[in-house]
Design an enzyme around this catalytic site. Structure first.
Site, short mmCIF file in Angstrom:
data_model
loop_
_atom_site.label_atom_id
_atom_site.label_comp_id
_atom_site.label_asym_id
_atom_site.label_seq_id
_atom_site.Cartn_x
_atom_site.Cartn_y
_atom_site.Cartn_z
N ASP A 79 28.47 34.53 29.84
CA ASP A 79 28.61 33.07 29.60
C ASP A 79 27.69 32.37 30.67
O ASP A 79 27.41 31.15 30.46
CB ASP A 79 29.96 32.74 30.02
N GLY A 80 27.47 32.87 31.83
CA GLY A 80 26.97 32.20 32.82
C GLY A 80 25.17 31.90 32.15
O GLY A 80 24.90 30.73 32.45
N ASN A 134 31.26 23.73 31.17
CA ASN A 134 32.34 24.36 31.83
C ASN A 134 32.97 23.20 32.41
O ASN A 134 34.17 22.90 32.44
CB ASN A 134 32.03 25.47 32.25
N ASP A 175 40.83 22.98 49.12
CA ASP A 175 39.49 23.63 49.27
C ASP A 175 38.54 23.02 48.26
O ASP A 175 37.31 23.00 48.48
CB ASP A 175 39.42 25.19 49.12
N THR A 220 39.10 27.97 30.15
CA THR A 220 39.53 29.32 30.36
C THR A 220 38.37 30.24 31.46
O THR A 220 38.16 31.43 31.46
CB THR A 220 39.09 30.04 29.02
N SER A 276 38.82 27.12 36.36
CA SER A 276 40.13 26.33 36.31
C SER A 276 41.36 27.31 35.78
O SER A 276 42.32 27.05 36.72
CB SER A 276 40.04 25.40 35.03
N SER A 300 41.42 30.65 36.60
CA SER A 300 41.87 31.25 37.79
C SER A 300 42.60 30.68 38.84
O SER A 300 43.11 31.15 39.60
CB SER A 300 40.61 31.95 38.22
#
Length: 294
Positions: A74-75, A148, A178, A189, A192, A194
């Site tokens: 995906d990256g 994303n 943070d 998905t 966010s 995570s």
């Protein structure tokens, strides 16, 4: 048909799959354009002649390429989107990574999927992007769009930052955390999720604001309309923070204020006949599977 191939350096284990892909496309008489840095890498991997047309920029492929195919996870696909921009070129991805929410074509069995694409047996799902801008500086040299998410992080590990957020001019909250994630439905998905954010269906017309390790435990993610404009001012002891726009990062001075809103264009994501958002969730997140059997 002209297909642009985008990719980055990969592990030796997938070389056979890449070679098979190019052989398949050549056999189908497809005009292949390869991203030039990737083309240079592939030359070092193949013993046979590897001579295809190359491209480097958005201007070279706009109005010329029919489909872009991303090779990787995906990256890699997010990086490919930064080249497509507003050209309208449909994009699909062959997954060399792990989850593959975006890059959904299986590298071990791709011929049926590419047959569907070449014969136009697919649908287009329009995915919205975010735009981040500042009156004080030109962020990311103008390539300031994210499929994303757009995220602000603390610059170092010494202390949290304060993110003062306004929506359409009205104060929302001061996040002591943070960092802060502003995600599209596509990005819901990803990072966010995570950090405890909700899953949002594509084309839902929403964005989500998700704090990263907030100091106040009663601060929770919030879903907002994609028609809203979000303004951020950051306070930090180091007088700097990190701004992330998908896979791009910049160090920013705290004097720089950010404006985040929906981008003026969408990305055309290719969806094959057997694919659906819910089937992807079930497959990637193991929904409906008794994991005790694993």
């Amino acid at each position: 048909m002209r297909i642009a191939i985008y990719g980055r350096e990969f592990q030796p284990s997938v070389i056979t799959h890449v070679k098979h892909l190019f052989e398949y496309l050549v056999d189908k008489h497809i005009e292949i354009w390869v991203y030039e840095p990737f083309h240079k890498f592939l030359i070092t991997q193949f013993e046979c002649d590897f001579n295809f047309l190359t491209y480097n920029t958005y201007q070279e492929i706009k109005g010329c390429i029919h489909i872009m195919l991303s090779l990787g996870g995906d990256g890699t696909m997010l990086s490919a989107v930064s080249l497509i921009k507003d050209s309208g070129i449909p994009i699909a991805g062959m997954n060399f990574g792990r989850l593959g929410f975006l890059a959904s074509i299986n590298k071990n069995d791709f011929e049926d999927s590419l047959d569907d694409i070449l014969n136009q047996r697919y649908s287009i799902q329009k995915r919205v992007l975010l735009s981040v801008e500042s009156e004080q500086t030109n962020l990311f040299q103008g390539n300031h769009y994210a499929l994303n998410d757009i995220t602000v992080f603390r610059y170092d590990s010494s202390a949290m930052i304060t993110v003062n957020a306004r929506i359409n001019g009205e104060w929302l909250n001061s996040y002591w955390a943070d960092g802060l994630i502003i995600a599209t439905p596509t990005g819901s998905t990803a990072y966010s999720l995570s950090c405890g954010g909700p899953i949002i269906m594509p084309e839902s017309g929403n964005f989500v604001i998700t704090p990263i390790s907030p100091h106040n435990l009663n601060v929770r993610p919030i879903v907002i309309s994609n028609q809203f404009t979000l303004e951020l001012e950051i306070e930090s002891r180091s007088n700097q923070y990190i701004l992330s726009c998908d896979s791009k990062n910049e160090s920013i001075d705290t004097s720089i204020k950010l404006t985040i809103k929906q981008a003026p264009f969408t990305i055309n994501l290719i969806r094959l006949p057997h694919e659906s958002f819910f089937s992807t969730l079930r497959e990637k997140l193991l929904w409906g599977i008794d994991v005790r059997n694993y």
